[in-house]
Motif scaffolding. Structure first.
Motif, PDB file in Angstrom:
ATOM      1  N   ASP A 171       0.742  -1.310  -0.083  1.00 48.86           N
ATOM      2  CA  ASP A 171       0.018  -0.114  -0.018  1.00 48.86           C
ATOM      3  C   ASP A 171       0.917   1.212  -0.006  1.00 48.86           C
ATOM      4  O   ASP A 171       0.566   2.044  -0.535  1.00 48.86           O
ATOM      5  CB  ASP A 171      -0.950   0.068   1.179  1.00 48.86           C
ATOM      6  N   HIS A 172       1.816   1.401   0.812  1.00 51.60           N
ATOM      7  CA  HIS A 172       2.726   2.457   1.012  1.00 51.60           C
ATOM      8  C   HIS A 172       3.762   2.832  -0.144  1.00 51.60           C
ATOM      9  O   HIS A 172       4.001   3.842  -0.612  1.00 51.60           O
ATOM     10  CB  HIS A 172       3.460   2.205   2.378  1.00 51.60           C
TER      11      HIS A 172
ATOM     12  N   ARG B  99      14.999  -3.164   3.295  1.00 49.34           N
ATOM     13  CA  ARG B  99      14.241  -2.455   4.318  1.00 49.34           C
ATOM     14  C   ARG B  99      12.911  -1.881   3.939  1.00 49.34           C
ATOM     15  O   ARG B  99      12.698  -1.504   2.548  1.00 49.34           O
ATOM     16  CB  ARG B  99      14.870  -1.139   4.941  1.00 49.34           C
ATOM     17  N   THR B 100      12.071  -1.646   4.545  1.00 50.34           N
ATOM     18  CA  THR B 100      10.639  -1.201   4.247  1.00 50.34           C
ATOM     19  C   THR B 100      10.317   0.115   4.205  1.00 50.34           C
ATOM     20  O   THR B 100      11.512   0.761   4.606  1.00 50.34           O
ATOM     21  CB  THR B 100       9.304  -1.618   5.091  1.00 50.34           C
ATOM     22  N   THR B 101       9.497   0.861   3.901  1.00 52.15           N
ATOM     23  CA  THR B 101       9.193   2.295   4.168  1.00 52.15           C
ATOM     24  C   THR B 101       9.395   2.894   5.352  1.00 52.15           C
ATOM     25  O   THR B 101       9.652   4.113   5.537  1.00 52.15           O
ATOM     26  CB  THR B 101       8.010   2.719   3.502  1.00 52.15           C
ATOM     27  N   HIS B 102       9.005   1.913   6.354  1.00 55.44           N
ATOM     28  CA  HIS B 102       9.170   2.538   7.823  1.00 55.44           C
ATOM     29  C   HIS B 102      10.484   1.762   8.706  1.00 55.44           C
ATOM     30  O   HIS B 102      10.700   1.841   9.740  1.00 55.44           O
ATOM     31  CB  HIS B 102       7.887   1.857   8.547  1.00 55.44           C
TER      32      HIS B 102
ATOM     33  N   TYR C 135      11.317   6.413   4.929  1.00 54.39           N
ATOM     34  CA  TYR C 135      12.485   6.233   4.105  1.00 54.39           C
ATOM     35  C   TYR C 135      13.035   7.200   3.305  1.00 54.39           C
ATOM     36  O   TYR C 135      13.996   7.285   2.729  1.00 54.39           O
ATOM     37  CB  TYR C 135      12.111   4.785   3.249  1.00 54.39           C
ATOM     38  N   GLU C 136      12.310   8.264   3.229  1.00 56.61           N
ATOM     39  CA  GLU C 136      12.237   9.443   2.487  1.00 56.61           C
ATOM     40  C   GLU C 136      13.519  10.326   2.999  1.00 56.61           C
ATOM     41  O   GLU C 136      13.414  10.972   4.154  1.00 56.61           O
ATOM     42  CB  GLU C 136      11.262  10.352   2.192  1.00 56.61           C
TER      43      GLU C 136
END
Length: 273
Positions: A50-51, A111-114, A169-170
């Motif tokens: 979703d992200h 790694r994930t977005t979080h 992650y940004e």
């Protein structure tokens, strides 16, 4: 590729069109054998998709291409990633700058977005690069080469979306988050191309440049060396056209597609862009 389907879909446009709509991050598909190397459970994987997915950007590009075909400009070419960027990210490079690799967001994400683990420590990325990344890069390079041979120029319009709220992650996400972000490259994005995009998307309440995401995609064969290859990244903030993080598309999708078609028409009709 051992009988596996190609990791991309190329939909030919008109023979005289220089424009390639490139859609690298719209898919949620993770093949079963790749899924085995991901440590998230099924629910966590769906939330991550979703992200991380630029949902409906393939629809936006397809509708823009169809609109262009009914107007005066020739239909653009479509190059769409058929697999999730959790398989490989075709817009990273194996030698991606260290800050992205350190964040777990190189060509093969760890790694994930979080910031959670996506793949186990010690995983080997080479099999994924050989099976998916390199064939994709070669095919995209060939597509640009063919446009250069046929038309004398190529214009890669990268179609993306991004969340309205910054994700962990940004690395450079503390700047403006306009409804439409235009990513440009000082070598491959001529001023007229950027100006056309600003006019096409002017009705969305504001465009920004290189914030929160910067740059655009050009195959390495041509990057920084051939000005016949123009490029621009279009990043649509997701609340403009869909329910975040992974909900349905809304009426804004048609408006975005129409604006993208306007950009395609303008670029196609101006040989210097």
């Amino acid at each position: 590729m051992n009988g596996s389907p190609a990791p991309y879909r190329l939909t030919p446009g008109a023979p005289d069109s220089p424009v390639i709509l490139h859609v690298p991050h719209s898919s949620r598909t993770v093949p079963a054998d790749v899924r085995e190397g991901i440590v998230l459970d099924d629910g966590a994987l769906e939330r991550e998709l979703d992200h991380i997915t630029d949902s409906y950007t393939d629809r936006i590009a397809a509708e823009a291409a169809a609109r262009s075909a009914t107007g005066s400009a020739p239909r653009p070419w479509l190059f769409v990633n058929r697999l999730s960027r959790l398989v490989v990210d075709p817009e990273r490079f194996p030698d991606e700058r260290e800050e992205m690799r350190a964040a777990g967001m190189g060509a093969v994400y760890t790694r994930t977005t979080h910031g959670e683990a996506l793949r186990p420590d010690g995983h080997r990325e080479e099999p994924l690069l050989d099976r998916y990344f390199h064939p994709y890069a070669a095919a995209m390079t060939d597509t640009v080469t063919e446009r250069l041979a046929a038309v004398g120029r190529a214009v890669v319009v990268d179609v993306h979306s991004y969340p309205s709220e910054r994700l962990p992650y940004e690395l450079h996400g503390d700047g403006p988050r306009p409804p439409v972000c235009l990513g440009h490259d000082p070598f491959h994005t001529p001023p007229d191309l950027l100006a056309h995009a600003e006019r096409a998307f002017a009705g969305f309440g504001g465009t920004g440049v290189n914030s929160p995401f910067a740059g655009t995609y050009v195959p390495l064969t041509y990057y920084g060396s051939d000005r016949r290859v123009g490029a621009l990244m279009i990043e649509i903030r997701r609340d403009v056209y869909m329910t975040e993080p992974g909900g349905p598309a809304g009426p804004g999708l048609d408006r975005v597609a129409a604006a993208l078609a306007q950009l395609v028409d303008a670029v196609t009709g101006e040989p210097g862009v």
